[in-house]
Each structure stands twice: as structure tokens, then as C-alpha cells.
Design an enzyme around this catalytic site. Structure first.
Site, short mmCIF file in Angstrom:
data_model
loop_
_atom_site.label_atom_id
_atom_site.label_comp_id
_atom_site.label_asym_id
_atom_site.label_seq_id
_atom_site.Cartn_x
_atom_site.Cartn_y
_atom_site.Cartn_z
N ASP A 249 10.97 -11.22 52.62
CA ASP A 249 9.57 -10.16 52.86
C ASP A 249 10.27 -8.73 53.04
O ASP A 249 11.38 -8.35 53.05
CB ASP A 249 8.89 -10.50 54.22
CG ASP A 249 8.18 -11.82 54.09
OD1 ASP A 249 7.99 -12.21 52.87
OD2 ASP A 249 7.65 -12.39 55.00
N LYS A 271 4.90 -7.74 50.87
CA LYS A 271 3.34 -7.74 51.20
C LYS A 271 3.14 -6.55 52.13
O LYS A 271 3.74 -6.40 53.13
CB LYS A 271 2.69 -8.86 51.68
CG LYS A 271 2.73 -10.20 50.70
CD LYS A 271 2.21 -11.32 51.59
CE LYS A 271 2.31 -12.48 50.35
NZ LYS A 271 1.40 -12.35 49.55
N MET A 384 -0.39 -5.59 62.84
CA MET A 384 -0.82 -4.87 61.91
C MET A 384 -2.17 -4.11 62.17
O MET A 384 -2.98 -4.36 61.31
CB MET A 384 -0.97 -5.81 60.66
CG MET A 384 0.28 -6.52 60.05
SD MET A 384 -0.02 -7.77 58.93
CE MET A 384 -0.52 -9.37 59.99
#
Length: 462
Positions: A249, A271, A384
Site C-alpha cells: 500500500d 489507494k 481518514m
């Protein structure tokens, strides 16, 4: 890295040593272990030096060298312990095209000789860029005690057997064989008796490995932790060290990737919220394709593999393809953030539950039970949430949350540049824009003095 470590082939190479004291003898004791042709230049050579050079069959010249004497030399060591003479010798060596080392003079040298643990053909070199020779010697002492003296014999037997191992498929199958030999079968053999035949044991081990199915690989879905390599589990580090392919990631740090084999194939599948992302179907296909070719694949995820990491989607794709897989948990960002501020995320008399939630999903801002989150004494770790800070603030205030509800923002949790920013719910939206790295919002908790919790990483603000 200023000095790049290499192993130089010394077979039949010409090496010069200039000097007539203990410094020159110390270098010679090391160089005598090589297959080099050594010429020692030493006016008024001391008896011990004369005897050492003679006993090892090398050449002694009873004067200082001239440039033509050093032509063709691969390495030149100057160990006269006289700065002016060493500088003159170094100039001659460079003029002759050789690499030069002045003993105990890092700036004047083209290369440095590391501390060495010798278990020929296993040779461990330890260097500190000349900054800490005492530390290098301490590491050498520790490794001398750890590495058995018979390790060289084990390696010599393995080296002679290498051509037969080519019967195994290239890559993972051969690495599995050698790992089995050097880490288990070989040491067991030496522990039983010194007279046992290593070649017979190697052949028996090879026969067992040849009988295995090497055509299908495996995928391990591994949590890399919050970014600090020291917070990875032992199992995660072991799997990463064995991986043929690492699919990682965006938030997996270079320090963590450095733990993998350099020969591994690294594939970034980042991502980013509201930014470019690798489609999940493509990630699934990468894992399946490489495993079907026989590779050991590590799907490396930031934090924990089971928290906001698409674990179910990936394991379902592997099951559908008939690929064997396993999951290795990691420290999630919420745990790293709570450690950073020195606070528990659960506390008797305050909260009997903990909310771990993401501020947005694939469709945008994620829907939440805002009424439950707005209740007094609720504690939540929000991932996030930077871009959604104003929405989070507004939803909670609309549901009756107190404006003075504490919120702690932990940026780059566990990293050296970690920051901890306390605020309140009514100042959340104004505080977040000053932060640029990944942030975990801890709703309902304030920082404690965290000097005893990851002290080398914490930069707790007032």
C-alpha cells in the site's frame, strides 16, 4: 551511505602495504587470509614483520615505494603512522591507478576496511562509515560469539552441492531448500556429530524437496503496522524476508520495505482518499497471477490487515482462485495513536465500548450513527478524517455533542515526525488544515504525559 560495501576478488590480485609498525602488521594479519599477492615496503623492517611476510610467502622490499613499484597494484595500504609520509604514499598509489587506504585516516582514504567476522566462506563485514569503530568492534564480538566456528564447514558443503540443487525450479523452491539446510538440517547435522557426511544429508534433503509440489505459490496478507519498522511483528518481518513478490500500500514506509529481500519484486498499489487509486480487482489479479506462477506473495498493508484494508475482498478472490493464504495482524493506527498520547482508549467508568470508523468510503463521506457518537463519554478513533473534519464536526454538534468535547489529532503516528495536536470539537475544522500527513482523530480523549511510551518517537505538544 558514503561507503558502498562490496567484496573484492583478491585471487592473484596485487596489494601493497607500506609501513613497519603495529598498524602495518594488523592489516597484514587480515590480508594474509586472502589469496592476494602482497608486497610490503618497509625500510629497516622489524624482525616480527620480516618473519610474518616470509612465513606467508609474500614479498618484502626494504625501502619506500616509487610510482612504478605501485603500478598494477589493486589496493595500496599506507601504515607508516607518519601523516606526511602517508600522504606522499597515497599520492603515489593514486598516480599508479590503485585504490588507497591510509590507516586511521578516513578523509585521506578511498576505501575503508570493515571489521570482519571470518567463517570462510561466510564472511560478515561490519562498517560504521568510520564514525564508531568501537561500536563496530562490539558488534563483531557479539557476532563472533553467535556464529558457530563450524559454520564455514556448513557453507563449504553447501557450495559444493549447489549444482545438484539446480534440479529444483528456480526461485522459491531453491530458496526453501537452502533455508531448510542452513537454518535447520545443517545445524542439526553438526550438533549430532562432526564426522557425519554433509553431502549425504544434503542429498537426502534434496530428494525430499524434489518430491514437493512447487507449482502453486501462496499469499500472506500482512499488517505492516503504523509505519515504524520496529513495531512490526516478528512473523511479519519473517514473511517479508522470504517474499518473492511484495504488493504494498501507499502508506507502507520505505523503512518497512527495506526489510524485504532486495531480489523481491515490489509492486505499489496505492489507494488515496479523493485521489488516484489502484482498482481492487487489479490488486486481486496481481496476487492470483503471481501465486499461480509459484511465487510467495506478501500483500503488505499499512496498520492491521483486518481494519479498513479490504481483507475480505482479497481473501474471497484468493479462495475463488484456489490459492492458499494466511493473515498476519499488525498494530493498527488507533493503537499507535493512543500509545503516542499515553491514554487508554477504554477506561472503567468512562466508556464500555470503542468506535473505530472511517470518515469516508468508496461512495464519499461515510454514513455513521452520529447520535451514538455524540453521547457523553464516547470514545472513537476516526481514520481518514482530514477532508471530512467539517462534516464530522457539524454532524456531532447537530446531534448534541458538547462543543468542548476533547479531540486529539495524531499525525504520522509512530513515525519520527509524529505530531500530537489537542483541540476541541468546536475548533476541529480550523485545526486540521495545518496537518499534512495521515491523521488519526481520537474523539473523547486528551493527551497524557507520554514520556515513557515510545519516548524516541513522541513529540507531544502542550
Amino acid at each position: 551511505m558514503q561507503h558502498f560495501p562490496i567484496y573484492l576478488d583478491t585471487a592473484h590480485a596485487n596489494i601493497a602495504v607500506i609501513g613497519n609498525g603495529e598498524a602495518a602488521l594488523a592489516k597484514l594479519r587480515l590480508l594474509f587470509k586472502t589469496q592476494a599477492c602482497i608486497t610490503v615496503f618497509a625500510p629497516d623492517a622489524e624482525p616480527e614483520l620480516v618473519r610474518a611476510v616470509r612465513d606467508h610467502g609474500h614479498t618484502l622490499v626494504a625501502r619506500l615505494p616509487e610510482v612504478q613499484d605501485l603500478t598494477g597494484m589493486r589496493l595500496v595500504y599506507s601504515a607508516t603512522e607518519d601523516d606526511a609520509q602517508d600522504a606522499a604514499n597515497a599520492a603515489l598509489g593514486r598516480a599508479a591507478g590503485a585504490l588507497v587506504n591510509i590507516v586511521d585516516n578516513l578523509k585521506g582514504s578511498d576505501f575503508i576496511t570493515p571489521a570482519i567476522v571470518d567463517r570462510d566462506p561466510v564472511v560478515v563485514a561490519i562498517g560504521t562509515e568510520g564514525a564508531a569503530p568501537v561500536l563496530a568492534r562490539a558488534i563483531k564480538k557479539d557476532m563472533e560469539e553467535r556464529l558457530p566456528t563450524a559454520l564455514g564447514r556448513l557453507a563449504q558443503a553447501g557450495k559444493a552441492f549447489r549444482p545438484k540443487v539446480e534440479a529444483l525450479p528456480f526461485g522459491r523452491a531453491r530458496r526453501d531448500f537452502w533455508e531448510d539446510y542452513y537454518l535447520k538440517a545443517g545445524p542439526d547435522l553438526l550438533a549430532q556429530a562432526d564426522h557425519l557426511d554433509p553431502q549425504a544429508a544434503l542429498q537426502d534433503l534434496l530428494d525430499r524437496h524434489l518430491a514437493r509440489d512447487h507449482h502453486t505459490g501462496r499469499v500472506d496478507l500482512v499488517g505492516a503496522g503504523p509505519g515504524n519498522a520496529e513495531l512490526m511483528t516478528l512473523r511479519a518481518r519473517r514473511l517479508l524476508d522470504r517474499a518473492d513478490v511484495v504488493i504494498h500500500d501507499r502508506l507502507v514506509t520505505p523503512e518497512v520495505l527495506e526489510l524485504a529481500r532486495r531480489e523481491a519484486l515490489f509492486i505499489a498499489v496505492g489507494k488515496e482518499g479523493f485521489g488516484p487509486s489502484t482498482p481492487q480487482d487489479h490488486i486481486n489479479a496481481l496476487m492470483v497471477d503471481h501465486a499461480r506462477k509459484g511465487a510467495h506473495v506478501v500483500r503488505l498493508k499499512g496498520g492491521d490487515a483486518a481494519i479498513f484494508a479490504r481483507l475480505d475482498e482479497e481473501t474471497e478472490a484468493l479462495d475463488a482462485a484456489g490459492i492458499d493464504w494466511g493473515v498476519t495482524p499488525g498494530i493498527t493506527a488507533a493503537s499507535a495513536a493512543s500509545a503516542a498520547i499515553g491514554r487508554s482508549l477504554t477506561r472503567r467508568g468512562r466508556n464500555t465500548g470503542l468506535h473505530i470508523l472511517t470518515a469516508h468510503d468508496k461512495d464519499g463521506i461515510a454514513a455513521q450513527d452520529w447520535a451514538a457518537l455524540a453521547r457523553p463519554d464516547t470514545v472513537a478513533a476516526i481514520y481518514m478524517g482530514k477532508r471530512a473534519a467539517r462534516v464530522i464536526q457539524g454532524r456531532l454538534l447537530m446531534q448534541g455533542a458538547a462543543p468542548a468535547t476533547p479531540v486529539t489529532l495524531v499525525e504520522n503516528a509512530s513515525h519520527p515526525d509524529q505530531t500530537i495536536t489537542p483541540c476541541t470539537l468546536d475548533t476541529l475544522a480550523q485545526t486540521v488544515p495545518a496537518l499534512h500527513g495521515p491523521v488519526v482523530m481520537l474523539l473523547g480523549v486528551t493527551p497524557a504525559r507520554a514520556a515513557d511510551v515510545l519516548p524516541e518517537l513522541n513529540e507531544v505538544t502542550a
